[in-house]
Motif scaffolding. Structure first.
Motif, mmCIF file in Angstrom:
data_model
loop_
_atom_site.group_PDB
_atom_site.id
_atom_site.type_symbol
_atom_site.label_atom_id
_atom_site.label_comp_id
_atom_site.label_asym_id
_atom_site.label_seq_id
_atom_site.Cartn_x
_atom_site.Cartn_y
_atom_site.Cartn_z
ATOM 1 N N LYS A 28 102.101 49.822 33.044
ATOM 2 C CA LYS A 28 100.802 49.343 33.530
ATOM 3 C C LYS A 28 99.918 48.902 32.364
ATOM 4 C CE LYS A 28 96.557 50.754 35.802
ATOM 5 N NZ LYS A 28 95.785 51.842 36.382
ATOM 6 N N ASP A 29 99.785 49.748 31.349
ATOM 7 C CA ASP A 29 98.944 49.408 30.197
ATOM 8 C C ASP A 29 99.443 48.146 29.506
ATOM 9 O OD1 ASP A 29 97.334 51.596 30.680
ATOM 10 O OD2 ASP A 29 98.252 52.846 29.129
ATOM 11 N N ASN A 30 100.756 48.032 29.351
ATOM 12 C CA ASN A 30 101.329 46.882 28.661
ATOM 13 C C ASN A 30 101.072 45.579 29.411
ATOM 14 O OD1 ASN A 30 102.893 45.907 26.374
ATOM 15 N ND2 ASN A 30 104.499 45.463 27.852
ATOM 16 N N ILE A 31 101.218 45.598 30.720
ATOM 17 C CA ILE A 31 100.993 44.383 31.511
ATOM 18 C C ILE A 31 99.511 44.046 31.601
ATOM 19 C CG2 ILE A 31 101.204 43.358 33.813
ATOM 20 C CD1 ILE A 31 103.909 44.855 34.058
ATOM 21 N N MET A 32 98.681 45.038 31.821
ATOM 22 C CA MET A 32 97.244 44.786 31.962
ATOM 23 C C MET A 32 96.616 44.265 30.669
ATOM 24 S SD MET A 32 96.084 45.222 34.971
ATOM 25 C CE MET A 32 96.068 46.139 36.483
ATOM 26 N N ASN A 33 97.190 44.604 29.525
ATOM 27 C CA ASN A 33 96.611 44.221 28.239
ATOM 28 C C ASN A 33 97.290 43.009 27.599
ATOM 29 O OD1 ASN A 33 94.607 46.287 28.125
ATOM 30 N ND2 ASN A 33 96.248 47.737 27.742
ATOM 31 N N ARG A 34 98.057 42.262 28.370
ATOM 32 C CA ARG A 34 98.769 41.094 27.824
ATOM 33 C C ARG A 34 97.829 39.923 27.580
ATOM 34 N NH1 ARG A 34 104.411 41.619 28.798
ATOM 35 N NH2 ARG A 34 104.770 39.407 28.576
ATOM 36 N N GLN A 35 98.245 39.045 26.682
ATOM 37 C CA GLN A 35 97.592 37.754 26.472
ATOM 38 C C GLN A 35 98.337 36.768 27.375
ATOM 39 O OE1 GLN A 35 94.974 37.022 24.436
ATOM 40 N NE2 GLN A 35 94.776 39.199 23.980
ATOM 41 N N TRP A 36 97.698 36.278 28.417
ATOM 42 C CA TRP A 36 98.365 35.425 29.395
ATOM 43 C C TRP A 36 98.308 33.972 28.982
ATOM 44 C CZ3 TRP A 36 101.246 37.969 32.697
ATOM 45 C CH2 TRP A 36 100.916 39.297 32.970
ATOM 46 N N ILE A 37 99.409 33.265 29.209
ATOM 47 C CA ILE A 37 99.491 31.834 28.962
ATOM 48 C C ILE A 37 99.662 31.163 30.326
ATOM 49 C CG2 ILE A 37 100.850 30.017 27.856
ATOM 50 C CD1 ILE A 37 101.722 32.082 25.795
ATOM 51 N N CYS A 38 99.087 30.025 30.515
ATOM 52 C CA CYS A 38 99.206 29.266 31.770
ATOM 53 C C CYS A 38 98.575 30.000 32.947
ATOM 54 C CB CYS A 38 100.670 28.940 32.093
ATOM 55 S SG CYS A 38 101.485 27.979 30.828
ATOM 56 N N GLY A 39 97.432 30.610 32.755
ATOM 57 C CA GLY A 39 96.717 31.257 33.847
ATOM 58 C C GLY A 39 97.069 32.727 34.012
ATOM 59 N N PHE A 40 96.216 33.422 34.743
ATOM 60 C CA PHE A 40 96.384 34.840 34.993
ATOM 61 C C PHE A 40 97.090 35.078 36.323
ATOM 62 C CE2 PHE A 40 92.911 34.956 32.029
ATOM 63 C CZ PHE A 40 93.013 36.173 31.382
ATOM 64 N N PRO A 41 97.973 36.074 36.385
ATOM 65 C CA PRO A 41 98.440 36.527 37.698
ATOM 66 C C PRO A 41 97.271 37.209 38.411
ATOM 67 C CG PRO A 41 99.646 37.601 35.886
ATOM 68 C CD PRO A 41 98.580 36.780 35.282
ATOM 69 N N ASP A 42 97.315 37.259 39.730
ATOM 70 C CA ASP A 42 96.228 37.868 40.493
ATOM 71 C C ASP A 42 96.225 39.387 40.437
ATOM 72 O OD1 ASP A 42 95.422 35.324 41.364
ATOM 73 O OD2 ASP A 42 96.688 35.431 43.148
ATOM 74 N N LYS A 43 97.421 39.973 40.589
ATOM 75 C CA LYS A 43 97.450 41.429 40.698
ATOM 76 C C LYS A 43 98.762 42.004 40.193
ATOM 77 C CE LYS A 43 97.667 43.341 44.797
ATOM 78 N NZ LYS A 43 97.492 43.703 46.204
ATOM 79 N N LEU A 44 98.739 43.316 39.963
ATOM 80 C CA LEU A 44 99.901 44.079 39.510
ATOM 81 C C LEU A 44 100.136 45.222 40.478
ATOM 82 C CD1 LEU A 44 102.013 45.187 37.397
ATOM 83 C CD2 LEU A 44 100.080 46.370 36.323
ATOM 84 N N VAL A 45 101.395 45.410 40.856
ATOM 85 C CA VAL A 45 101.789 46.563 41.665
ATOM 86 C C VAL A 45 102.947 47.248 40.943
ATOM 87 C CG1 VAL A 45 102.773 47.347 43.862
ATOM 88 C CG2 VAL A 45 101.042 45.540 43.842
ATOM 89 N N ILE A 46 102.876 48.572 40.864
ATOM 90 C CA ILE A 46 103.967 49.370 40.298
ATOM 91 C C ILE A 46 104.332 50.427 41.332
ATOM 92 C CG2 ILE A 46 104.709 50.917 38.448
ATOM 93 C CD1 ILE A 46 102.689 49.505 36.621
ATOM 94 N N VAL A 47 105.638 50.517 41.618
ATOM 95 C CA VAL A 47 106.135 51.437 42.640
ATOM 96 C C VAL A 47 107.254 52.278 42.031
ATOM 97 C CG1 VAL A 47 107.256 51.573 44.905
ATOM 98 C CG2 VAL A 47 105.542 49.797 44.464
ATOM 99 N N ASN A 48 107.293 53.552 42.384
ATOM 100 C CA ASN A 48 108.380 54.451 41.986
ATOM 101 C C ASN A 48 109.311 54.607 43.189
ATOM 102 O OD1 ASN A 48 110.078 56.561 41.296
ATOM 103 N ND2 ASN A 48 108.448 58.056 40.963
ATOM 104 N N VAL A 49 110.574 54.223 42.988
ATOM 105 C CA VAL A 49 111.583 54.399 44.033
ATOM 106 C C VAL A 49 112.688 55.284 43.460
ATOM 107 C CG1 VAL A 49 113.217 53.270 45.597
ATOM 108 C CG2 VAL A 49 111.101 52.085 44.955
ATOM 109 N N ASP A 50 112.602 56.563 43.720
ATOM 110 C CA ASP A 50 113.643 57.506 43.304
ATOM 111 C C ASP A 50 114.033 57.378 41.839
ATOM 112 O OD1 ASP A 50 113.735 58.441 45.936
ATOM 113 O OD2 ASP A 50 115.208 56.928 46.506
ATOM 114 N N GLY A 51 113.040 57.335 40.949
ATOM 115 C CA GLY A 51 113.301 57.259 39.516
ATOM 116 C C GLY A 51 113.426 55.855 38.975
#
Length: 195
Positions: free
Chosen positions: A137-160
């Motif tokens: 989460k920290d790594n994606i949220m703190n990226r330098q984006w090229i060609c526009g920003f993505p709208d949102k981030l979702v992270i899900v845990n599925v059995d490890g």
């Protein structure tokens, strides 16, 4: 600028050569099969979700890393964990944390990675799952984006398995709904806009 254009053209050449390969679904054991509910690999997890899409719901996609055996031009592909820098730059998995995973796969929108990018990562030690999810989460949220920003981030845990996906809201929400329907054990760790 010429250097960037050369790199992009080289990447397109690799993708077009990979498209000619007859091996678009490497590892026959990674075909969708969720009858038991258990996850056997990161690629199987993404294939299961992708298989639940109707033809009219699918978007142009590719998966895997740049190797011939892992590249897929028709959906998810296996992503080697040996190249930490590539995992970071392509999928947003932090380079410093790569020793904590032993399997990965990806699904990326062919037109623009910021439109939709998904990585599935198996955390080798179950005790590290929460920490790895926070690092991703920290790594994606703190990226330098090229060609526009993505709208949102979702992270899900599925059995490890940590499944991190970002991009346009409609594609992210659609994938999240399909993931939750395919795996009832899925637990959302993060569902936030990217500012």
């Amino acid at each position: 600028m010429k250097k960037l254009l050369s790199i992009l053209l080289a990447a397109l050449l690799v993708l077009s050569l990979a498209a000619c390969s007859s091996n678009n679904n490497p590892g026959g054991s990674d075909t969708p099969n969720n009858e038991t509910g258990a996850v056997n690999s990161a690629l199987e997890l993404l294939n299961t979700v992708w298989a639940s899409y109707g033809d009219d719901e699918k978007f142009p996609s590719a998966g895997g890393d740049m190797t011939e055996e892992n590249m897929s031009m028709e959906g998810p592909g296996k992503f080697g964990v040996e190249d930490a820098a590539m995992l970071d730059s392509t999928l947003g998995f932090p380079e410093a944390s790569v020793a904590k995973i032993d399997d990965a796969a990806s699904l990326v929108h062919m037109m623009n990675a910021n439109t939709f990018t998904c990585g599935a990562f198996h955390v080798a030690n179950a005790a590290d799952v929460d920490a790895v999810a926070a690092e991703v989460k920290d790594n994606i949220m703190n990226r330098q984006w090229i060609c526009g920003f993505p709208d949102k981030l979702v992270i899900v845990n599925v059995d490890g398995y940590i499944v991190a996906f970002f991009g346009a809201t409609d594609l992210v929400d659609g994938f999240n709904a399909k993931l939750a329907a395919a795996y009832t054990s899925a637990k959302t760790v993060c569902d936030e806009p990217i500012a």
